[in-house]
Each structure stands twice: as C-alpha cells, then as structure tokens.
Design a protein around this motif. Sequence first.
Motif, mmCIF file in Angstrom:
data_model
loop_
_atom_site.group_PDB
_atom_site.id
_atom_site.type_symbol
_atom_site.label_atom_id
_atom_site.label_comp_id
_atom_site.label_asym_id
_atom_site.label_seq_id
_atom_site.Cartn_x
_atom_site.Cartn_y
_atom_site.Cartn_z
ATOM 1 N N GLY A 70 0.864 9.182 4.127
ATOM 2 C CA GLY A 70 0.857 7.968 4.934
ATOM 3 C C GLY A 70 -0.181 8.009 6.038
ATOM 4 O O GLY A 70 -0.900 7.033 6.276
ATOM 5 N N THR A 107 -3.436 5.570 6.114
ATOM 6 C CA THR A 107 -3.588 4.694 7.272
ATOM 7 C C THR A 107 -4.931 4.933 7.950
ATOM 8 O O THR A 107 -5.624 3.987 8.332
ATOM 9 C CB THR A 107 -2.437 4.928 8.269
ATOM 10 N N THR A 108 -5.333 6.192 8.082
ATOM 11 C CA THR A 108 -6.627 6.511 8.681
ATOM 12 C C THR A 108 -7.771 5.958 7.850
ATOM 13 O O THR A 108 -8.711 5.356 8.386
ATOM 14 C CB THR A 108 -6.778 8.035 8.833
ATOM 15 N N ASN A 139 0.826 -1.196 0.000
ATOM 16 C CA ASN A 139 0.000 0.000 0.000
ATOM 17 C C ASN A 139 0.867 1.256 0.000
ATOM 18 O O ASN A 139 0.646 2.177 -0.775
ATOM 19 C CB ASN A 139 -0.919 -0.026 1.224
#
Length: 133
Positions: free
Chosen positions: A29, A33-34, A3
Amino acid sequence: VANVYSASVGWEVLAPSSLVGKREYLILGLCLTTIFILISGTFSIDNLLELSDGALINLSVVLLFAYFIHHLQKKVPDRFERNAYFAAWLIASVANVLQHCFGFLNDVSSLVLGIMSVMLVLFLSLGSRFVRI
C-alpha cells in the motif's frame, strides 16, 4: 479503492504464500501510494479510471462466460480453458485501450467492444472443443 482492491488480489495471486500478510500489505500500500503520488501529474486520472473500469467490466464478462461454460461442461476448467479466459480478458482490455487512446472503432461502445472481443476469443479458442467435425 479499486487500486487497493486490484493490487491486493493481484498480490494474493502472484506472491508466494510467505510474502502474504499484514506487513506485506502495508508495504504494498505504501509503495503504490508513493508511486501514484509521484506520477499523478503525468496522466489524467479520468483516463486511468475509464481504462480500469473497462478492464474490470471485461473481467466480469469473462467470469460470467466461464461460469456458464463450467455449468454446461460440469467439470473444472483445465489449463487451456484458463489460458483462453485470460487471453479473452487481455485482448478485450487491449481493444478498449486502443479505442480510448487511439480512436480505434470510436462509433462502437466500449462495453460492446469488450463483450464482442471476449465472445470472439472464447469462440475461436473453446469452440473447437465443442464442435466435432
């Protein structure tokens, strides 16, 4: 890892040069990620990994064909050829998604389906340039 790698490569390609740096990668990033944490319960991670694996394999196949065609022609690919390579990757990846999600051509391996899709698109788009009638 895939990812972050895919996102950073995509960011390098799409973002203007003023938005590429350490701070921008940190923001990218954190945002990805959130988003992943928020939507991780809505779909299976195994399905997502299988689809992203198929897309990366299709990209590798397209890059191999592009490399061989480049050495046959001994010139840099023009805009039409780059668009043909992108279309080959996109169509092969869509075929893999259709196969995985909707049972399209289940008897065929996803690897074979991707390779055949890439070959068909490249033959139809670039074949007319090699064949003089």
